[in-house]
Write an enzyme that holds these catalytic residues in place. Structure first.
Site, PDB file in Angstrom:
ATOM      1  N   HIS A 156      11.088   6.821   7.642  1.00  0.00           N
ATOM      2  CA  HIS A 156      11.581   6.894   6.263  1.00  0.00           C
ATOM      3  C   HIS A 156      13.089   7.089   6.301  1.00  0.00           C
ATOM      4  O   HIS A 156      13.633   7.654   7.247  1.00  0.00           O
ATOM      5  CB  HIS A 156      10.895   8.034   5.518  1.00  0.00           C
ATOM      6  CG  HIS A 156       9.500   7.713   5.084  1.00  0.00           C
ATOM      7  ND1 HIS A 156       8.971   8.107   3.884  1.00  0.00           N
ATOM      8  CD2 HIS A 156       8.514   6.999   5.702  1.00  0.00           C
ATOM      9  CE1 HIS A 156       7.722   7.672   3.768  1.00  0.00           C
ATOM     10  NE2 HIS A 156       7.419   6.990   4.868  1.00  0.00           N
TER      11      HIS A 156
ATOM     12  N   ARG B 193       0.832  -1.211   0.000  1.00  0.00           N
ATOM     13  CA  ARG B 193       0.000   0.000   0.000  1.00  0.00           C
ATOM     14  C   ARG B 193       0.864   1.258   0.000  1.00  0.00           C
ATOM     15  O   ARG B 193       1.005   1.940  -0.996  1.00  0.00           O
ATOM     16  CB  ARG B 193      -0.949  -0.021   1.215  1.00  0.00           C
ATOM     17  CG  ARG B 193      -2.161   0.917   1.111  1.00  0.00           C
ATOM     18  CD  ARG B 193      -1.871   2.390   1.292  1.00  0.00           C
ATOM     19  NE  ARG B 193      -1.344   2.721   2.615  1.00  0.00           N
ATOM     20  CZ  ARG B 193      -0.937   3.932   2.952  1.00  0.00           C
ATOM     21  NH1 ARG B 193      -0.969   4.928   2.076  1.00  0.00           N
ATOM     22  NH2 ARG B 193      -0.443   4.165   4.157  1.00  0.00           N
TER      23      ARG B 193
ATOM     24  N   CYS C 159      10.009   9.298  -1.542  1.00  0.00           N
ATOM     25  CA  CYS C 159       9.527  10.373  -0.669  1.00  0.00           C
ATOM     26  C   CYS C 159       9.179  11.558  -1.553  1.00  0.00           C
ATOM     27  O   CYS C 159      10.068  12.171  -2.143  1.00  0.00           O
ATOM     28  CB  CYS C 159      10.606  10.745   0.341  1.00  0.00           C
ATOM     29  SG  CYS C 159      10.069  12.030   1.473  1.00  0.00           S
TER      30      CYS C 159
ATOM     31  N   HIS D 206       7.087   4.572  12.324  1.00  0.00           N
ATOM     32  CA  HIS D 206       7.056   4.483  10.854  1.00  0.00           C
ATOM     33  C   HIS D 206       8.127   5.444  10.340  1.00  0.00           C
ATOM     34  O   HIS D 206       7.905   6.645  10.262  1.00  0.00           O
ATOM     35  CB  HIS D 206       5.654   4.881  10.363  1.00  0.00           C
ATOM     36  CG  HIS D 206       5.482   4.825   8.879  1.00  0.00           C
ATOM     37  ND1 HIS D 206       4.573   3.989   8.275  1.00  0.00           N
ATOM     38  CD2 HIS D 206       6.075   5.507   7.868  1.00  0.00           C
ATOM     39  CE1 HIS D 206       4.615   4.165   6.955  1.00  0.00           C
ATOM     40  NE2 HIS D 206       5.535   5.087   6.696  1.00  0.00           N
TER      41      HIS D 206
ATOM     42  N   ASN E 284      10.184   4.676   2.529  1.00  0.00           N
ATOM     43  CA  ASN E 284      10.116   3.759   3.674  1.00  0.00           C
ATOM     44  C   ASN E 284      11.404   2.967   3.873  1.00  0.00           C
ATOM     45  O   ASN E 284      12.063   2.572   2.911  1.00  0.00           O
ATOM     46  CB  ASN E 284       8.989   2.746   3.444  1.00  0.00           C
ATOM     47  CG  ASN E 284       7.637   3.400   3.398  1.00  0.00           C
ATOM     48  OD1 ASN E 284       7.189   3.971   4.368  1.00  0.00           O
ATOM     49  ND2 ASN E 284       6.970   3.331   2.242  1.00  0.00           N
TER      50      ASN E 284
END
Length: 306
Positions: A213, A19, A244, A211, A253
């Site tokens: 990056h 996703r 990004c 989460h 990610n």
């Protein structure tokens, strides 16, 4: 002092590649490829796979096949298949697709909220009230995701109190889990710990997730720092899928293979088979016609090839 003693014995990795990873890809992938990716990841042992997003295909064309993907996947018992639901229309679609968890989202940055979804943080959270109620009524898990919790491309610094405020609002909606996201990858280790500890004043630490990056190459350091203060749920994306959009040429990610390599080296249980994830990463990279962004994944694949 032995820091090893303060690390969790077990962590949950939420795989977001199908996703969050794929939604930024320009190359349109068939539903069959996405189904294969989700199945490979679930078989590798992830307890939670973010599989779909029920948003307008006008805004996110790559997610237009979400209903087809959810209908075609092989459901592994015990695996949570999550879907992003921005409104009641999205929620109804997720419910019809038998999602196990719906994900709502808000920003810790007022400037980002205005630029991204054209409303204030308070207004954005209010829009999710009916979705949250419906999720609870349907017996679904509800996850809240807070973007730009460590920095914003428009306003720069984001205060700890601003993050805590959105965590509190998400908690009051009934979220079972709340993600604290470094959308532009600017966090460093000490900042990570400060944000997580502040968020934990509003919501149980075991239900907070990181989460991160990897825009500035700090994601693994931030994951380690978060574990030192008790965080034990992390998001990652197979093969480092997803750029990004706010930093040209930057990675998005953190790659799942890299996170698993770290956890395996620390003796932390994940329940996920790294070799199978490397295979999944090589598979999706081939479909996209490029080399994957995972250093560990590429090194393991090269070693295998001899």
């Amino acid at each position: 002092m032995n820091q090893q003693a303060s690390l969790p014995k077990k962590v949950k990795i939420v795989e977001v590649g199908p996703r969050d990873g794929l939604q930024n890809e320009k190359e349109a992938l068939s539903a069959a490829v996405k189904i294969e990716l989700v199945n490979r990841l679930a078989r590798a042992g992830f307890a939670n796979v973010e599989a779909a997003s029920f948003v307008s295909p006008k805004w996110v064309p790559q997610m237009a096949t979400s209903s087809e993907v959810m209908a075609g996947i092989e459901r592994i018992p015990g695996t949570i298949y999550s879907a992003l639901t921005p409104n009641m229309q999205g929620f109804d679609a997720a419910l019809a697709a038998h999602a196990d968890e719906v994900v709502i989202f808000g920003s810790a940055s007022e400037a980002f909220s205005q630029k991204n979804i054209n409303c204030s943080i308070a207004e954005s959270i209010a829009r999710f009230e009916p979705v949250a109620r419906a999720a609870k009524a349907a017996g679904l898990r509800l996850r809240g995701s807070i973007s730009t919790a460590f920095g914003c491309p428009y306003q720069g610094e984001v205060s700890l109190d601003a993050v805590a405020d959105v965590v509190r609002r998400m908690r009051d909606l009934g979220c079972d889990e709340i993600d604290i996201a470094d959308t532009i990858g600017v966090a460093t280790a000490r900042k990570t710990q400060a944000v997580m500890l502040r968020a934990a004043q509003e919501f149980p630490l075991p239900q907070l997730s990181g989460h991160f990056h990897d825009t500035y190459g700090q994601a693994l350091a931030n994951i380690y720092a978060a574990m030192e203060v008790g965080v034990a749920i992390f998001h990652s994306s197979v093969s480092g899928l997803g750029g990004c959009p706010y930093a040209k040429g930057a990675t998005g990610n953190v790659a799942t293979e890299d996170v698993l390599y770290l956890m395996n080296g620390l003796g932390i249980e994940t329940g996920v088979d790294l070799d199978q994830v490397v295979d999944a990463g090589q598979f999706i990279s081939q479909q996209l016609g490029r080399k994957g962004a995972s250093r560990a994944g590429n090194a393991i694949a090269a070693k295998r090839a001899g």
